[in-house]
Motif scaffolding. Sequence first.
Motif, PDB file in Angstrom:
ATOM      1  N   GLU A  30     -10.736   0.732  -0.476  1.00 57.43           N
ATOM      2  CA  GLU A  30     -10.046   2.217  -1.268  1.00 57.43           C
ATOM      3  C   GLU A  30      -8.275   2.423  -0.881  1.00 57.43           C
ATOM      4  O   GLU A  30      -7.661   2.956  -1.210  1.00 57.43           O
ATOM      5  CB  GLU A  30     -10.533   4.208  -0.466  1.00 57.43           C
ATOM      6  CG  GLU A  30     -11.855   3.416  -0.473  1.00 57.43           C
ATOM      7  CD  GLU A  30     -12.181   5.207  -0.485  1.00 57.43           C
ATOM      8  OE1 GLU A  30     -11.726   5.698   0.332  1.00 57.43           O
ATOM      9  OE2 GLU A  30     -13.558   4.792   0.097  1.00 57.43           O
ATOM     10  N   ASP A  31      -7.537   1.296  -0.699  1.00 56.89           N
ATOM     11  CA  ASP A  31      -6.326   0.973  -0.618  1.00 56.89           C
ATOM     12  C   ASP A  31      -6.278   0.613  -2.669  1.00 56.89           C
ATOM     13  O   ASP A  31      -6.672  -0.673  -2.966  1.00 56.89           O
ATOM     14  CB  ASP A  31      -6.102  -0.492  -0.018  1.00 56.89           C
ATOM     15  CG  ASP A  31      -4.305  -0.759  -0.024  1.00 56.89           C
ATOM     16  OD1 ASP A  31      -3.585   0.061  -1.366  1.00 56.89           O
ATOM     17  OD2 ASP A  31      -4.002  -1.053   0.255  1.00 56.89           O
ATOM     18  N   TYR A  32      -6.302   0.717  -3.535  1.00 58.59           N
ATOM     19  CA  TYR A  32      -5.858   0.774  -4.595  1.00 58.59           C
ATOM     20  C   TYR A  32      -4.469   0.584  -4.666  1.00 58.59           C
ATOM     21  O   TYR A  32      -4.005   0.605  -6.359  1.00 58.59           O
ATOM     22  CB  TYR A  32      -6.140   1.905  -5.648  1.00 58.59           C
ATOM     23  CG  TYR A  32      -7.758   2.297  -5.528  1.00 58.59           C
ATOM     24  CD1 TYR A  32      -8.269   1.180  -5.856  1.00 58.59           C
ATOM     25  CD2 TYR A  32      -8.155   3.763  -4.674  1.00 58.59           C
ATOM     26  CE1 TYR A  32     -10.380   1.485  -5.301  1.00 58.59           C
ATOM     27  CE2 TYR A  32      -9.668   3.856  -4.857  1.00 58.59           C
ATOM     28  CZ  TYR A  32      -9.934   2.898  -4.856  1.00 58.59           C
ATOM     29  OH  TYR A  32     -11.778   3.045  -4.812  1.00 58.59           O
ATOM     30  N   SER A  33      -3.507   0.181  -3.865  1.00 54.69           N
ATOM     31  CA  SER A  33      -1.899  -0.375  -4.533  1.00 54.69           C
ATOM     32  C   SER A  33      -2.503  -2.004  -5.316  1.00 54.69           C
ATOM     33  O   SER A  33      -3.302  -2.569  -5.178  1.00 54.69           O
ATOM     34  CB  SER A  33      -0.915  -1.216  -3.275  1.00 54.69           C
ATOM     35  OG  SER A  33      -2.374  -1.770  -2.404  1.00 54.69           O
TER      36      SER A  33
END
Lengths: 489, 410
Positions: free
Chosen positions: A277-280
């Motif tokens: 869920e880290d969409y960087s």
Amino acid sequence: MRDFDVAIIGGGVIGSAIARELMRYQLNVAVLEKESDVCVHTSGRNTGMLHAGFLYKPGSLKAKFAVEGNKEFDTVAKELDVPFKRTGKLIVGFTPEDRERLEYFIQRGKINGVIDMELIDRKRMDEIDSSAGGNFAVYCPSSGILDPFIYTIALAENAVNNGAEYFLNTEVIAYERLADDQHLLRTKTGEIFRARWVINSSGLRSAQISEMLGIPGYVIQLVKGEYFVLDKKAGEFAQIPVYPAPTPQFTFDTHATPTVDGNVLVGPNSINVEDGEDYSVSQEGMDGLQESGKKMFKHMKREYYIRTFAGARPKLIDPETGQVQDFVVQRPENTPGIINLVGIESPGLTCALPIARRVVKLLKDKEELTRNPAFNPVRKGIVRFHDKTTQEKARLIQKNPDYGEIVCRCETITRAEIVQALHNPLGVSTVNGVKMRTRASMGRCQGGYCEMRITALIREELGKEIDEVTLTGCGSEMFTGAVKGGMEE
Amino acid sequence: MICQAVIIGGGPAGLAAALRLKECGIEDILILEREPTLGGILRQCIHDGFGLVRFKKSLSGPEYAQRFIDEIEVAGIKYLTECTVIDVTEDKIITAVSKHHGYLEIKAKAVLLTMGCRERTRGALAIPGTRPAGVYTAGVAQSYINLQDVMVGKEIVILGSGDIGLIMARRLTLEGAHVKGVYEILPYPSGLPRNIEQCLNDYDIPLHLSHTVVDIHGQKRLKGVTVARCDESLRPIEGTESFIACDTLILSVGLIPENELSLSAGVKLDSRTRGAFVDEYYQTNVEGIFAAGNVLHVHDLVDFVSLEAEEMAAHVASYLKSGSTSLGNVSVVAGQNVGHVIPQKVCGDSDFTLSLRVRQPMKNVSIVVAQNGQVVFQKKMRKAIPAEMIQAKIKAGKLKPEGDLEVTVQ
């Protein structure tokens, strides 16, 4: 405590398709969604491709469901009012090795039931789309593009209109099997749901939820993919999705795909990650996409950039070999009342309804279901001003003057559409929710003109306080309060 | 509906143009404005400093606009508000929509493009990182604070030293926020010296030149940014990164002339200004379609926007009275040290103004305008900076009919 026949964990495109298909029967269905909306993760973060099904191993669920889902999608799109174009697809090659692999896929496609693929030369490619890179290509006419936000939302809304209940911001954190083989689900906020059936369609977290439900042992590798979104001016050059020849591992590198609305997506790359869920988006990733994107799309230029984004695919892998596995859609005999879906990644969007029907069948094998005579498969979306003819536009404004107020300048989205989006059947009230439902702020100015109008409408239409206006739900508050001297309310 | 002159956009350019048209004897004028009131971006610019050139007085944005609006009312010039133009064609048919007037099609003899500009976004810069709440362009933050009375954040980092960013550094400070610093990728500020003085120095807000934001953190609301020093080619230098905790990032990274409607009318744009190619009459390549103000090229002061729009309007009036004017034969070329120059084509039959910007800050320079090696204009300046527009008035009859006009700064 709330009681249901079926509790579905995860309201993405798969969970929503299952909810919708279950509503064909007389069942009380709850969808428990951790996020503030339905397409926050994998369902809304992808290329929006309707796959043909030639890539997947013959006999696999991926192959079978993709072919099935592809064939029926014209009807589905009409029924659910989903923007969709059967564009076809080019898979392009540069080298003799590429050609060999492409020929192999034509054969594989035939076995899977994709019969109309053909190898074409540069001249034919130019007739189809001169912006495509490559020296030759496989042309697959049955591939298409769809709006993944609207498709997921449409399935969810159709489920709700037929009686399903959606619980947003509802994260399941604990599970208990009761003595009568019913199931108890506890949420982060302390709510309790009791159900006779539990369905795991939790996507990125499907292995953890599977384990929680008593089915351990699945290993998921999360793979992040980064994308560029290009201006509609670039979209004028893009007629058809252009993919490179598959890698020896049968995966695709960066491709260039027009969207149903006329933008172009360039991506994704593949990066193994721990946190799905880290969409960087990273500088290295974007640098790579710029290079690889140019090979697929000749107009990959900086002046067309309007946004970047990332998504993640939950790949089920064999821990010994690292090989990616087929979808798991199962009803294990030793965990009665549980239907477990693990590793649903691409082509999940294409396969959503076939998967949902398989789930219904697994349930029906154990329990007689009564048809729901009131079920209506048709869902109507928001009427879009931009798509209408001159006369229709004039008529729309006459009937509802709000159609005469342009809120989003770049995409020509009117106040009437924003207001309809704010009163959506799922009760979503975020700025992003409006964006996904209407396209407002998806244009080149990225909300520079419309965002302040949307936040004002959220307050006006839904009676929200300043500090209740959020981008994507709790924690993403847009404002910290009123200016000095306060506001006259 | 048929109309002699339709003005798209009721901001400082459009209002000034309307008044001048009327003075020149054009009666059938219509201003189309998408906001509920006239004034354009000035409505949200509540700081002072407007009108120093034109009115010799420091006015706020709304005060400056009101002077024009009052005259528009007195002159009885027609305008429609809450009316958005959605299309303009090459034959000058304008399509607009309004909740009060429905779907409108207006055939114009002359179209005046005065739509202003929009802000460059994070997406256009492709800044890496997450996409949380709390990232605003300076103009959006300004409208939230000044028009909607809501505060966008508490701990602020500003990227870019454009004038709106500087103005917002002060505004946010006055509203009780903590502005931790302004980071500018260039080795010199983009905004005007007076704004550096009055908006940063007076409030002890540090300005970090040759720095940029290389990462954005936070999934839901912004948690912080990573900044880094940049080398001469504006690339971040590895090892110079530092994390700054903040809940808000304000972007003041450039303005882009708003020319989507111009493009639909077939107007050709200059890739340097991102505005139309025009001649000295401010006419675009499409006969009868004119452009002035920030839609043509981004100005430093609103006073110059109004003046340029008035010049344009005078030419529009003579176009309407005496028919076609021709695009000149002489190309104006941005030479050494010149970023861009307006107009791009001239014939030189009447007096005209060249507007230009230098590429980098320079001292003790000469602005030289030459044709076929012959100097036709020269002006000495003690200093020239990219933040300030430079103008050169060229007299009628100075030019030969052939040969590029080259503008250089030496």
